[in-house]
Design an enzyme around this catalytic site. Structure first.
Site, short mmCIF file in Angstrom:
data_model
loop_
_atom_site.label_atom_id
_atom_site.label_comp_id
_atom_site.label_asym_id
_atom_site.label_seq_id
_atom_site.Cartn_x
_atom_site.Cartn_y
_atom_site.Cartn_z
N GLU A 79 27.43 -8.40 2.12
CA GLU A 79 26.14 -8.42 1.44
C GLU A 79 26.24 -7.98 -0.02
O GLU A 79 25.26 -7.55 -0.62
CB GLU A 79 25.15 -7.51 2.19
CG GLU A 79 24.91 -7.95 3.63
CD GLU A 79 24.06 -6.97 4.39
OE1 GLU A 79 22.85 -6.93 4.13
OE2 GLU A 79 24.60 -6.24 5.23
N SER A 113 21.64 -8.27 7.35
CA SER A 113 21.11 -9.49 6.73
C SER A 113 21.35 -10.74 7.57
O SER A 113 21.52 -11.84 7.05
CB SER A 113 21.72 -9.70 5.33
OG SER A 113 21.24 -8.72 4.45
N TYR A 126 16.96 -14.61 1.46
CA TYR A 126 17.32 -14.49 0.04
C TYR A 126 17.13 -15.77 -0.76
O TYR A 126 17.62 -15.86 -1.89
CB TYR A 126 18.77 -13.99 -0.06
CG TYR A 126 18.95 -12.68 0.65
CD1 TYR A 126 18.24 -11.55 0.25
CD2 TYR A 126 19.79 -12.56 1.76
CE1 TYR A 126 18.38 -10.34 0.90
CE2 TYR A 126 19.93 -11.35 2.42
CZ TYR A 126 19.22 -10.25 1.99
OH TYR A 126 19.35 -9.05 2.64
N ARG A 158 13.22 0.08 6.83
CA ARG A 158 12.43 -1.06 7.27
C ARG A 158 12.85 -1.38 8.69
O ARG A 158 14.04 -1.54 8.97
CB ARG A 158 12.66 -2.28 6.37
CG ARG A 158 11.63 -3.39 6.57
CD ARG A 158 12.07 -4.70 5.97
NE ARG A 158 13.10 -5.33 6.77
CZ ARG A 158 14.32 -5.64 6.32
NH1 ARG A 158 14.67 -5.36 5.08
NH2 ARG A 158 15.20 -6.22 7.12
N ASP A 214 12.70 -3.85 11.96
CA ASP A 214 12.46 -5.24 12.34
C ASP A 214 12.05 -5.32 13.80
O ASP A 214 12.77 -4.82 14.68
CB ASP A 214 13.72 -6.08 12.11
CG ASP A 214 14.18 -6.07 10.66
OD1 ASP A 214 13.43 -5.56 9.81
OD2 ASP A 214 15.28 -6.58 10.38
N GLU A 263 16.19 -3.91 14.91
CA GLU A 263 17.07 -2.97 14.23
C GLU A 263 16.28 -2.16 13.20
O GLU A 263 15.16 -2.52 12.84
CB GLU A 263 18.23 -3.69 13.54
CG GLU A 263 17.82 -4.66 12.46
CD GLU A 263 19.01 -5.35 11.83
OE1 GLU A 263 20.11 -4.77 11.82
OE2 GLU A 263 18.84 -6.48 11.33
N ASN A 307 16.74 -0.85 9.34
CA ASN A 307 17.50 -1.00 8.10
C ASN A 307 17.31 0.26 7.26
O ASN A 307 16.23 0.48 6.71
CB ASN A 307 17.01 -2.22 7.33
CG ASN A 307 17.17 -3.50 8.12
OD1 ASN A 307 18.21 -4.14 8.08
ND2 ASN A 307 16.14 -3.87 8.88
N GLY A 312 16.54 -4.06 1.39
CA GLY A 312 16.69 -4.71 0.11
C GLY A 312 15.63 -4.29 -0.89
O GLY A 312 14.49 -3.98 -0.55
#
Length: 307
Positions: free
Chosen positions: A16, A144, A210, A249, A251, A264, A266, A270
């Site tokens: 990443e 990601s 992205y 964050r 998910d 998961e 994070n 990002g």
């Protein structure tokens, strides 16, 4: 933190890297615009020497993936007694390792998709799994959506396994859960909002994350009020179960049966123009990107008390 020299750690050694460079550049600009003394650092294996040479006294970690989000960098900063953003060593390592995080979620009573864990060299047989097709194959330690496949037909399994094993020596094979893709933003140990993602492709993969226009972002997530609150609290519970701090964050998949499955956490989400946490913070808490960056760097700390 305005009296300290801040190192914005970006780039790094993971898959990443490019995303991290984008995150770090945006963070660096936001810090400079607010009068912070900040230096951008492209992280390599000589990081300790660079931190000393630049006289860094606090670190904003804008790294993603291995060697940045998995506790490695956090451990180095602890040894050097440099306060840093985000979660500590253990929480970072747990969150990055999908097997250990799922085991932690299960032990905490948090719903997560049924799965089986395999190491390189072990044989995966559909008939021996406790769930059938479709299923999801993913590396244990990547972010990601790198190396992830949805397997709908038996002939897709071997290519999916090969892809996942290219990125890791351990993989998870999960039951596919159909639901709305919802992301919960956590800031300073409270949920600040939940956004729904509607990808143009099959799922919210690397390209959708992205590439502008590859996914629709809907805020707030299209959930009934009680279910929206349930999603927020599920996200917070997942964050806390791993011992996370600062921000994250989470998910989720929210099903038609109103179940919230955690995919998961994070720990270093990002911070690019297309990133979800800044969007959630702006729409859910009224925080501009610069204000969010300031809140995060001002919470930089060490998780291990020095002797």
């Amino acid at each position: 933190m305005k009296g300290r020299r801040i190192g914005v750690l970006m780039g790094g050694l993971s898959a990443e890297r490019e995303v991290s460079l984008n995150s770090g550049t945006a963070v660096h600009r936001a810090l400079l615009a607010q009068g912070y003394d900040a230096v951008a650092i492209d992280v390599g294996r000589d990081l300790a020497a660079v931190l000393e040479r630049e006289e860094v006294r606090a670190a904003f970690i804008a790294l993603h993936g291995r060697y940045g989000e998995d506790g490695c960098i956090q451990g180095l900063l602890e040894l050097m007694q440099i306060p840093y953003t985000g979660s500590g060593v253990l929480a970072s390592a747990l969150a990055m390792h999908k097997l250990f995080s799922k085991q932690t979620f299960t032990a905490s009573g948090i719903l997560t998709a049924p799965f089986r864990h395999f190491r390189r060299g072990e044989t995966v047989r559909l008939a021996e799994l406790p769930f059938g097709l479709p299923l999801v194959v993913k590396p244990v330690q990547e972010g990601s959506s790198v190396g992830i496949s949805i397997v709908k037909e038996e002939q897709q399994l071997v290519p999916a396994l090969e892809l996942a094993f290219r990125h890791d020596n351990e993989i998870l094979v999960e039951q596919y859960i159909k639901g709305q893709e919802v992301q919960v933003g956590i800031l300073e140990d409270r949920p600040v909002g939940a956004i729904e993602i509607v990808p143009k492709g099959e799922f919210y993969d690397y390209e959708a994350k992205y590439t502008d226009g590859m996914a629709e972002h809907i805020f707030p997530a299209r959930l009934a009020p009680a279910l929206y609150e349930k999603a927020l609290q599920t996200g917070l519970a997942a964050h806390r179960s791993l011992g996370c701090s600062g921000y994250s964050r989470v998910d989720l998949l929210v099903t038609a049966q109103e179940e919230c499955y955690v995919l998961e956490v994070n720990t270093l989400p990002g911070m690019t123009a297309l990133s979800l946490l800044p969007e959630i913070a702006a729409k859910g808490a009224g925080l501009s990107f610069e204000a969010l960056v300031a809140r995060i760097i001002d919470s930089a700390t060490l998780s291990i008390k020095a002797d």
